[in-house]
Design an enzyme around this catalytic site. Structure first.
Site, PDB file in Angstrom:
ATOM      1  CG  HIS A  91      47.851   3.548 -18.783  1.00 32.58           C
ATOM      2  ND1 HIS A  91      46.545   3.714 -19.158  1.00 32.58           N
ATOM      3  CD2 HIS A  91      48.553   3.422 -19.927  1.00 32.58           C
ATOM      4  CE1 HIS A  91      46.460   3.693 -20.481  1.00 32.58           C
ATOM      5  NE2 HIS A  91      47.666   3.508 -20.976  1.00 32.58           N
ATOM      6  CE  LYS A  96      48.656  -2.520 -22.772  1.00 29.23           C
ATOM      7  NZ  LYS A  96      49.143  -1.591 -23.774  1.00 29.23           N
ATOM      8  CB  CYS A 105      48.141   6.543 -21.657  1.00 27.15           C
ATOM      9  SG  CYS A 105      47.457   6.520 -23.306  1.00 27.15           S
TER      10      CYS A 105
HETATM   11  N1  C6P Z   1      49.481   1.000 -22.383  1.00 29.57           N
HETATM   12  C1  C6P Z   1      51.167   1.790 -23.939  1.00 29.57           C
HETATM   13  O1  C6P Z   1      51.586   2.069 -25.061  1.00 29.57           O
HETATM   14  P1  C6P Z   1      44.315  -1.058 -22.574  1.00 29.57           P
HETATM   15  O2  C6P Z   1      44.491   0.079 -23.525  1.00 29.57           O
HETATM   16  O3  C6P Z   1      43.058  -0.970 -21.798  1.00 29.57           O
HETATM   17  O4  C6P Z   1      44.555  -2.398 -23.192  1.00 29.57           O
HETATM   18  O5  C6P Z   1      45.517  -0.922 -21.528  1.00 29.57           O
HETATM   19  C2  C6P Z   1      45.618   0.225 -20.751  1.00 29.57           C
HETATM   20  C3  C6P Z   1      46.866   0.194 -19.933  1.00 29.57           C
HETATM   21  C4  C6P Z   1      46.735   0.131 -18.563  1.00 29.57           C
HETATM   22  N2  C6P Z   1      47.816   0.075 -17.764  1.00 29.57           N
HETATM   23  C5  C6P Z   1      49.066   0.063 -18.254  1.00 29.57           C
HETATM   24  C6  C6P Z   1      50.220  -0.037 -17.317  1.00 29.57           C
HETATM   25  C7  C6P Z   1      49.259   0.131 -19.648  1.00 29.57           C
HETATM   26  O6  C6P Z   1      50.501   0.113 -20.124  1.00 29.57           O
HETATM   27  C8  C6P Z   1      48.139   0.216 -20.498  1.00 29.57           C
HETATM   28  C9  C6P Z   1      48.311   0.365 -21.990  1.00 29.57           C
HETATM   29  C10 C6P Z   1      49.821   1.140 -23.788  1.00 29.57           C
HETATM   30  O7  C6P Z   1      51.839   1.999 -22.927  1.00 29.57           O
HETATM   31  C11 C6P Z   1      48.780   1.860 -24.588  1.00 29.57           C
HETATM   32  S1  C6P Z   1      48.508   3.506 -24.014  1.00 29.57           S
END
Ligand code: C6P
Length: 408
Positions: free
Chosen positions: A124, A227, A366
């Site tokens: 990501h 999540k 992302c």
């Molecule tokens: N992926 C998705 O729709 P945050 O935004 O900091 O809570 O998480 C970031 C993040 C980091 N690593 C992985 C593997 C992720 O899946 C995510 C968040 C979401 O896939 C939002 S882009």
């Protein structure tokens, strides 16, 4: 015992809503963020109604109670991932901030020009950009474990990269696009044998699989509450104690200090050293309630329900002509199905599905380099959680046939 999903869904008020009159919601976007059970909503509501006060500052009753609730949440999160102590849980805003914390503190002390950081092609952006920034600033080299056509990491190339003695291996435990569940324990063991520290992006694994940081022997683990049924605005970084103690502070301000003078300061102990300013207190309480809820259900039960749903989803999706699902077979992945539909843009697919109340995400999620690797700009992604129903998979499949009909 299989989960009683219809009963469990009653804990999630949003799952009963209609997107438009007569169009019930089928929420297939839990990889982006999970829905919240009443246990979480009520815990935060009660906090604001009865306990709200700033923490670690006041001596009045409310301040003591809210401090105790905040620290109790930390202990719950520690227990959830089997951390040896609550002090090894640092509350951050999310996974992204947890990874940045390591990049700005541990990495800026321990990495110098020419040192190697090993990442993977399925990361990501939150586990890529902080390292790009470090690389630009310090001349640190980045190398990437390739993703093979089947969505698995090429561990032979990983071993070859380890021969170049990287200082850090930072990788996701589960891909948010391919759903691939990586062999985390093995990747960590090999990294340690090569003398590298390890950072695991647990944004997708901690919500969906049992995770034991001591069994994994991981050095750092980052994850987000939102999540895993908790609120937005809070996440956590787990770290091994000697590493956390040796790291300099991240942000400066109140609460992260022992004493401050005009010309210097003494940092606080771990974990407070890394939590500057008033933190997300109600969110921590909600995070703790989410952990309690998941523990009551049991993470083995969560994982096996998702395993059953993804196996069914792959079977149904793959029978649709023109659909290509990315990633490994069901037994090697979590509840994520990212797909393309021949000749139809993923955003069009998602928009038409929304007309039937089906919430999916479209784009690069992302993970743009991963999409580049597969030679596609975007995918449509359906993702599942403990409350997902087989009937929602059926709805998705029916919806995709409607999309095909509209586009002829
Ligand atoms: N992926 C998705 O729709 P945050 O935004 O900091 O809570 O998480 C970031 C993040 C980091 N690593 C992985 C593997 C992720 O899946 C995510 C968040 C979401 O896939 C939002 S882009």
């Amino acid at each position: 015992m299989p989960l009683d999903i219809p009963r469990l869904r009653q804990d999630f008020p949003i799952l009963n809503r209609e997107v438009r009159p007569g169009v019930p919601l089928a929420y297939l976007d839990s990889t982006a963020t999970a829905q919240k059970p009443l246990a979480v909503i009520n815990a935060m509501d009660e906090f604001y109604r009865r306990f709200n006060a700033n923490i670690h500052r006041g001596v009045h009753t409310l301040a003591e109670e809210s401090t105790a609730m905040y620290e109790a949440a930390r202990a719950k999160v520690a227990r959830f991932i089997n951390a040896p102590s609550a002090e090894q849980i640092i509350f951050t805003r999310n996974t992204t901030e947890a990874i940045n914390l390591v990049a700005y503190t541990w990495a800026r002390v321990n990495l110098k020009k020419g040192d190697l950081v090993v990442l993977t092609e399925m990361e990501h952006h939150s586990n890529l950009v902080p390292w790009h920034m470090l690389s630009a600033e310090r001349g640190v080299n980045l190398e990437f474990v390739p993703v093979m056509d089947d969505g698995l990491l090429d561990l032979d190339i990983y071993r070859a990269l380890l021969a170049r003695t990287p200082k850090l291996v930072a990788f996701t435990a589960m891909s948010n696009v391919l759903g691939t569940i990586n062999p985390v324990a093995e990747i960590i063991r090999l990294a340690h044998e090569a003398g590298a520290a390890t950072l695991v992006d647990g944004a997708q694994s901690v919500p969906h699989l049992p995770v034991d940081v001591q069994a994994l022997d991981v050095d750092f683990l980052a994850f987000s509450a939102h999540k895993m049924l908790g609120p937005t605005g809070i996440g956590a970084l787990y770290g091994k104690r000697p590493l956390l103690e040796a790291m300099p502070p991240f942000l400066g301000g109140g609460d992260m200090i022992k004493t401050v003078h005009l010309r210097n300061f003494v940092p606080n102990d771990v974990p407070h050293k890394f939590e500057a300013g008033t933190p997300a207190i109600a969110e921590a309480v909600g995070f703790g309630a989410a952990v309690d809820y998941l523990e009551t259900i049991g993470m083995d039960a969560v994982a096996s329900h998702e395993q059953e749903i993804i196996a069914y989803a792959l079977e149904r999706l793959e029978e649709i002509p023109g659909v290509k699902v990315f990633g490994p077979p069901a037994d090697k992945k979590g509840g994520v199905a990212a797909f393309t539909l021949d000749g139809i843009h993923p955003h069009d697919v998602a928009q038409i599905l929304d007309g039937s109340g089906i919430a999916v995400r479209a784009g690069h999620h992302c993970a743009q380099p991963l999409h580049e690797k597969f030679g596609i700009p975007a995918t449509t992604r359906a993702s599942f959680y403990l409350y997902s129903l087989r009937e929602e998979v059926d709805k998705l499949v029916k919806g995709i046939y409607e999309v095909k009909k509209i586009f002829g």
